[in-house]
Design a protein around this motif. Structure first.
Motif, mmCIF file in Angstrom:
data_model
loop_
_atom_site.group_PDB
_atom_site.id
_atom_site.type_symbol
_atom_site.label_atom_id
_atom_site.label_comp_id
_atom_site.label_asym_id
_atom_site.label_seq_id
_atom_site.Cartn_x
_atom_site.Cartn_y
_atom_site.Cartn_z
ATOM 1 N N GLY A 215 -43.942 -23.978 42.094
ATOM 2 C CA GLY A 215 -45.235 -23.331 41.892
ATOM 3 C C GLY A 215 -45.121 -22.007 41.168
ATOM 4 N N GLU A 216 -44.076 -21.235 41.491
ATOM 5 C CA GLU A 216 -43.877 -19.939 40.835
ATOM 6 C C GLU A 216 -43.325 -20.112 39.423
ATOM 7 N N VAL A 217 -42.508 -21.161 39.226
ATOM 8 C CA VAL A 217 -41.996 -21.467 37.883
ATOM 9 C C VAL A 217 -43.155 -21.833 36.965
ATOM 10 N N ILE A 218 -44.062 -22.664 37.473
ATOM 11 C CA ILE A 218 -45.211 -23.123 36.691
ATOM 12 C C ILE A 218 -46.093 -21.950 36.273
ATOM 13 N N ARG A 219 -46.227 -20.958 37.169
ATOM 14 C CA ARG A 219 -47.081 -19.806 36.864
ATOM 15 C C ARG A 219 -46.366 -18.756 36.026
ATOM 16 N N GLY A 220 -45.094 -18.957 35.739
ATOM 17 C CA GLY A 220 -44.350 -18.028 34.909
ATOM 18 C C GLY A 220 -43.855 -16.804 35.651
ATOM 19 N N ILE A 221 -43.928 -16.831 36.976
ATOM 20 C CA ILE A 221 -43.510 -15.675 37.773
ATOM 21 C C ILE A 221 -41.998 -15.572 37.836
ATOM 22 N N ILE A 222 -41.333 -16.725 37.948
ATOM 23 C CA ILE A 222 -39.864 -16.742 37.960
ATOM 24 C C ILE A 222 -39.364 -17.753 36.945
ATOM 25 N N SER A 223 -38.100 -17.605 36.541
ATOM 26 C CA SER A 223 -37.433 -18.612 35.723
ATOM 27 C C SER A 223 -36.791 -19.641 36.650
ATOM 28 N N PRO A 224 -36.550 -20.850 36.175
ATOM 29 C CA PRO A 224 -35.967 -21.883 37.035
ATOM 30 C C PRO A 224 -34.686 -21.451 37.737
ATOM 31 N N ASN A 225 -33.827 -20.711 37.037
ATOM 32 C CA ASN A 225 -32.558 -20.309 37.636
ATOM 33 C C ASN A 225 -32.724 -19.320 38.782
ATOM 34 N N GLU A 226 -33.934 -18.774 38.964
ATOM 35 C CA GLU A 226 -34.186 -17.865 40.071
ATOM 36 C C GLU A 226 -34.556 -18.599 41.359
#
Length: 370
Positions: A323-334
């Motif tokens: 959900g946070e990846v989709i919103r651009g808040i974090i990168s996948p590696n995070e």
């Protein structure tokens, strides 16, 4: 067209463009004291940026953020569970796009339902579902309708054909998404500071250039419609940096060979004929008003949500941060699960499953960059 594609992947052209983008990004950094930040809102762009090496080449120069452009990824957990529950019924044939079968539900996947004997079929052409319904009159054939405006016209054609043939055993389970409401939602949430959008090439074929002017007029944000070859991507990014430097909010169509100003009017007509806007739930975001489409009441006989009763419990919770990846808040590696508990062969979230998912793109092409 072939010549355009050849030029768009020509190494000499791409190297020159890459150098120009870096110079322009340095100019932005000197003027603003930070890197320019842009979001692509197309899963195909996410994969193309990683696969071609454009994203890796611009690390340290441009912050390229993957947004909610993958239809499989933005489908919420409750909807996934409902689709799997739908497959569990007797005398049913579930037809779907390929990526959907491996998305984890709370208890299993559609692929696991298939291995347990349920009839789940992956189709390359959605229209094949009509043929399947004609050939299996003793069974209910349900097509899982996901996607943005790129695929929604095809779903409209399905309904039109089913209506023409008066098929009593065909229905659609609609979980579609619209681009404009999600872009507005992202901007109004203000969770990520953006200097512009790399706008989707495929969706824009249907929507057209004129459909994005609200970004500049209402939000003072620029957008560039781009293709998917390296030179096209770099050209789009260069134009975005230039617009941000000039503080000139504007929509630019950098994909004119494919995208027109008004879009595909016939496709829009088909959508208007069979569908009406509805509230839709997005993974990691929640319900966004009028952000999806459902069948109009006069076509309820083809609406699987009206035809079948599905009872579900609460979706399972994991440490997946899709959900946070989709919103651009974090990168996948995070995400703590990335490349550990969550891998393509054993995915925890849909962003690792889909060929257009951010986590899948990072896993296959960008792990060495971090």
């Amino acid at each position: 067209m072939l010549e355009i594609l050849k030029q768009s992947s020509n190494p000499d052209i791409c190297r020159a463009l890459l150098s120009a983008v870096k110079d322009k990004a340095e100019e932005f950094h000197l003027a603003m004291g930070r890197k320019p930040a842009f979001m692509e809102v197309c899963g195909s762009h996410t994969m193309a940026l990683a696969k071609t090496g454009v994203k890796q080449s611009l690390l340290g120069y441009v912050n390229l953020i993957s947004g909610p452009g993958c239809p499989v990824c933005v489908t919420d957990q409750h909807s996934i569970d409902a689709m799997i529950a739908l497959a569990e019924g007797d005398n049913r044939i579930i037809c779907t796009f390929g990526d959907m079968v491996r998305v984890p539900g709370s208890n299993k996947t559609l692929l696991q339902s298939k291995t347990e004997g349920k009839d789940v079929r992956v189709l390359y052409s959605p229209m094949d579902a009509i043929t399947i319904a004609q050939e299996n009159t003793d069974k209910q054939v349900i097509f899982l309708g996901i996607g943005f405006e790129t695929t929604i016209p095809i779903l409209a054609l399905l309904v039109g054909q089913a209506d023409k043939l008066k098929l009593p055993n065909f229905s659609l389970w609609m979980t579609t998404k619209l681009v404009e409401p999600i872009l507005r939602s992202l901007l109004e949430a203000g969770e990520v500071n953006l200097d512009g959008f790399l706008l989707p090439g495929h969706v824009s074929i249907v929507l057209g250039e004129d459909s994005y002017h609200y970004l500049a007029k209402e939000y003072d944000v620029s957008g560039v419609i781009s293709g998917f070859e390296p030179a096209e991507l770099l050209s789009g990014i260069y134009r975005l940096i230039d617009l941000a430097l000039k503080n000139e909010p504007k929509i630019i169509n950098d994909h004119r060979s494919i995208v027109s100003k008004e879009g595909n009017q016939i496709a829009k007509q088909w959508m208007d004929t069979y569908f009406t806007v509805c509230d839709e739930s997005w993974r990691g975001i929640g319900i966004i008003p009028n952000s999806g489409l459902d069948l109009k009441p006069e076509f309820d006989r083809f609406n699987a949500k009206k035809r079948f009763e599905i009872k579900l419990g609460s979706p399972r919770k994991t440490k997946c941060r899709c959900g946070e990846v989709i919103r651009g808040i974090i990168s996948p590696n995070e995400c703590p699960l990335f490349a550990k508990a969550c891998r393509p062969m054993n995915p925890v979230g849909p962003c690792m499953v889909s060929q257009e998912g951010s986590c899948s793109a990072y896993y296959h092409y960008m792990r060495e960059s971090f």
